[in-house]
Design an enzyme around this catalytic site. Structure first.
Site, short mmCIF file in Angstrom:
data_model
loop_
_atom_site.label_atom_id
_atom_site.label_comp_id
_atom_site.label_asym_id
_atom_site.label_seq_id
_atom_site.Cartn_x
_atom_site.Cartn_y
_atom_site.Cartn_z
N PHE A 139 41.99 55.88 38.36
CA PHE A 139 42.18 57.26 37.91
C PHE A 139 41.10 58.07 38.60
CE2 PHE A 139 41.92 60.89 35.13
CZ PHE A 139 43.17 61.02 34.54
N GLU A 172 42.07 49.49 32.78
CA GLU A 172 41.32 48.44 33.46
C GLU A 172 39.89 48.91 33.71
OE1 GLU A 172 43.25 47.17 37.05
OE2 GLU A 172 41.42 46.23 37.80
C1 LIG Z 1 40.37 53.16 35.04
C2 LIG Z 1 39.51 53.87 36.00
O1 LIG Z 1 39.92 54.21 37.08
S1 LIG Z 1 37.93 54.24 35.55
C3 LIG Z 1 37.34 55.29 36.81
C4 LIG Z 1 37.57 56.72 36.49
N1 LIG Z 1 37.28 57.50 37.67
C5 LIG Z 1 36.03 57.79 38.08
O2 LIG Z 1 35.03 57.47 37.45
C6 LIG Z 1 35.97 58.49 39.40
C7 LIG Z 1 35.08 59.70 39.42
N2 LIG Z 1 35.29 60.60 38.30
C8 LIG Z 1 36.48 61.24 38.08
O3 LIG Z 1 37.48 61.07 38.73
C9 LIG Z 1 36.46 62.24 36.95
O4 LIG Z 1 35.16 62.68 36.75
C10 LIG Z 1 37.01 61.68 35.60
C11 LIG Z 1 38.40 61.15 35.79
C12 LIG Z 1 36.12 60.57 35.07
C13 LIG Z 1 37.02 62.85 34.60
O5 LIG Z 1 37.85 63.86 35.12
P1 LIG Z 1 37.55 65.40 34.84
O6 LIG Z 1 38.63 66.19 35.41
O7 LIG Z 1 36.17 65.71 35.27
O8 LIG Z 1 37.65 65.39 33.24
P2 LIG Z 1 37.62 66.65 32.28
O9 LIG Z 1 37.22 67.88 33.01
O10 LIG Z 1 38.90 66.69 31.55
O11 LIG Z 1 36.49 66.19 31.27
C14 LIG Z 1 35.23 65.76 31.77
C15 LIG Z 1 34.13 66.52 31.08
O12 LIG Z 1 34.20 67.88 31.47
C16 LIG Z 1 34.30 68.68 30.30
N3 LIG Z 1 35.10 69.84 30.63
C17 LIG Z 1 36.42 69.99 30.56
N4 LIG Z 1 36.76 71.22 30.92
C18 LIG Z 1 35.62 71.82 31.28
C19 LIG Z 1 35.32 73.08 31.76
N5 LIG Z 1 36.25 73.99 31.97
N6 LIG Z 1 34.04 73.35 32.00
C20 LIG Z 1 33.07 72.44 31.81
N7 LIG Z 1 33.30 71.23 31.37
C21 LIG Z 1 34.55 70.93 31.10
C22 LIG Z 1 34.96 67.76 29.31
O13 LIG Z 1 34.83 68.17 27.99
C23 LIG Z 1 34.22 66.53 29.58
O14 LIG Z 1 32.89 66.65 29.09
P3 LIG Z 1 32.23 65.60 28.12
O15 LIG Z 1 32.31 64.28 28.86
O16 LIG Z 1 30.86 66.07 27.92
O17 LIG Z 1 33.05 65.65 26.90
#
Ligand SMILES: CC(=O)SCCNC(=O)CCNC(=O)[C@H](O)C(C)(C)COP(=O)(O)OP(=O)(O)OC[C@H]1O[C@@H](n2cnc3c(N)ncnc32)[C@H](O)[C@@H]1OP(=O)(O)O
Length: 424
Positions: A222, A257
């Site tokens: 993801f 996973e």
């Molecule tokens: C099974 C697997 O593949 S595990 C591996 C997952 N992938 C990775 O780790 C790869 C690198 N990271 C990513 O791809 C991404 O950072 C992810 C998938 C982990 C998260 O995706 P994002 O789009 O950043 O998630 P999202 O924005 O919905 O939420 C992340 C954080 O931002 C916050 N957020 C959401 N919207 C906003 C916004 N508008 N402004 C500021 N923060 C925000 C969320 O509340 C959350 O914060 P928290 O963790 O303090 O609660």
């Protein structure tokens, strides 16, 4: 002779990724990888250059790649000590087309030969957020169009997911068909697509003597690209994927996973939100759970969640309830309070059940200590997550970004971030 170190560059800094407008070639965003150890080795360095610049550019729609490597100085070979061949190393991870032109020609080709693009598979979901349209496309790995796109973007898994690995694209058709691939795109008013992220899901065959073709869906990869992270895309994308498998009668359970810490947070918060807002947790109270008056197993099965993840959500919901009712009590009063005792018993009972074999190896006092320690770690983790819920962080708007940026500055000065350990 110059020290060897002077010719080593940090691979995470030397490598820059960029997204380009598919119709003008213009650079839309640049970012660096989080990890390069799977490609350049444990030390994440590249030897043999001064001011090495490795540019990996992608057309934002079909993600066609272009690798452009330049440097100020390259070390002359001394015996067996030679500069690393960056292009040769990357050939293992990128399709041939990435090595055909330099960045300038790549941009010119985009500008002069624009071909409109539609993502592979079928359109699963359309949404609008802050005036932009987003689309989720659902494809299968057996689709050659999907394989082409994956062959271009799989390198991103190595660069952004710790321990991430490629999935085999040219497996036999039966194996390919078990992979669902989801792509998240932004779509402009002129129908130009921009890649935001993607996810791969493996559908494990689940044997049932009475029903054919049942499966357990395992979310394997993801990714949301860095320029789009922390804007709620990951949360909305995850929600849409889960909704898809909840509606699919052939899927019995949805697992993940080896989630990264940030993904595990996202999953906890979105799962809790879904169970609460969807009504599955109606009637869930500490007393009902203790007296076994709440149909936990039936709700879990309907939610298609694995036991541990479901238990975490139940415990978070119970803790949230407790905090709302009497969270202001002193620690001493909480220790003696009947409800808090009941909550600790529920959590410790679950921890014990899930770690019975390990705990059984300890003597009685050690076991009590270990359980207590683990309980407090879990409680802290839940509190941190529930704080996010309270601050409305799960999905927020632009105003939230600014509010949160200010709050984070204060938090860091006052108390720093809580340290994380493995989830239990
Ligand atoms: C099974 C697997 O593949 S595990 C591996 C997952 N992938 C990775 O780790 C790869 C690198 N990271 C990513 O791809 C991404 O950072 C992810 C998938 C982990 C998260 O995706 P994002 O789009 O950043 O998630 P999202 O924005 O919905 O939420 C992340 C954080 O931002 C916050 N957020 C959401 N919207 C906003 C916004 N508008 N402004 C500021 N923060 C925000 C969320 O509340 C959350 O914060 P928290 O963790 O303090 O609660």
């Amino acid at each position: 002779m110059e020290p060897i170190d002077e010719w080593s560059v940090d691979a995470n800094e030397a490598l820059t990724l960029s997204l380009h407008s598919p119709s003008s070639g213009e650079e839309l965003s640049t970012f660096h990888p989080k990890f390069t150890y799977p490609i350049f080795g444990e030390s994440e360095t590249i030897f043999g250059y001064r001011n090495l610049n490795v540019r990996l550019a992608f057309a934002a729609d079909n993600m066609s790649p272009c690798l452009d490597v330049s440097w100020d100085k390259k070390k002359k070979p001394v015996g067996e000590v030679v500069a690393e061949d960056v292009e040769a190393i990357l050939q293992e991870y990128l399709p041939e087309e990435a090595f055909k032109s330099d960045l300038k020609s790549f941009q010119n080709t985009l500008a002069n030969f624009y071909v409109s693009f539609t993502p592979p598979g079928s359109l699963l979901n359309t949404s609008t957020h802050l005036d932009t349209t987003y689309e989720i496309w659902h494809a299968n790995l057996s689709d050659p169009h999907c394989q082409d796109l994956l062959s271009r973007i799989q390198i991103l898994i190595l660069l952004f997911i710790e321990g991430g690995t490629f999935i085999t694209l040219d497996d036999d058709e039966w194996s390919q068909k078990r992979w669902d691939i989801f792509f998240l795109y932004a779509k402009s008013p002129s129908n130009e697509y921009s890649f935001i992220g993607y996810s791969t899901v493996y559908r494990y065959y689940y044997f049932s003597p009475s029903v054919e073709n049942l499966a357990r869906a395992r979310l394997s990869q993801f990714l949301i690209l860095p320029p789009y992270q922390r804007q709620g895309h990951g949360s909305r994308f995850y929600d849409a994927l889960i909704a898809h498998y909840l509606e699919d009668p052939a899927t019995l359970e949805i697992t993940v996973e080896d989630p990264s810490e940030s993904f595990a947070d996202l999953r906890d918060l979105r799962d809790l939100n879904r169970l609460q807002t969807g009504g599955a947790f109606k009637g869930l109270t500490l007393t009902a759970v203790s007296k076994k008056d709440f149909p936990l197993e039936a709700v879990r099965k309907a939610a298609k969640m694995p036991e541990r993840q479901f238990a975490r959500c139940v415990e978070m919901a119970l803790l949230q309830d407790l905090q709302e009712k009497d969270g202001k009590k002193s620690d001493e009063r909480k220790r003696k309070d009947r409800n808090w005792k009941m909550f600790r018993l529920v959590v410790k009972g679950r921890i014990y059940k899930q770690n019975r074999d390990t705990l059984a190896q300890l003597d009685r006092l050690e076991r009590i200590d270990k359980l207590e320690e683990t309980y407090f770690h879990v409680e802290d983790e839940y509190k941190r997550l529930l704080e996010s819920v309270k601050n409305g962080r799960a999905i927020e708007d632009k105003e939230g970004i600014e509010k949160r940026a200010n709050e984070e500055e204060e938090e860091e000065i006052d108390m720093g971030r809580p340290k994380k350990k493995a989830r239990v």
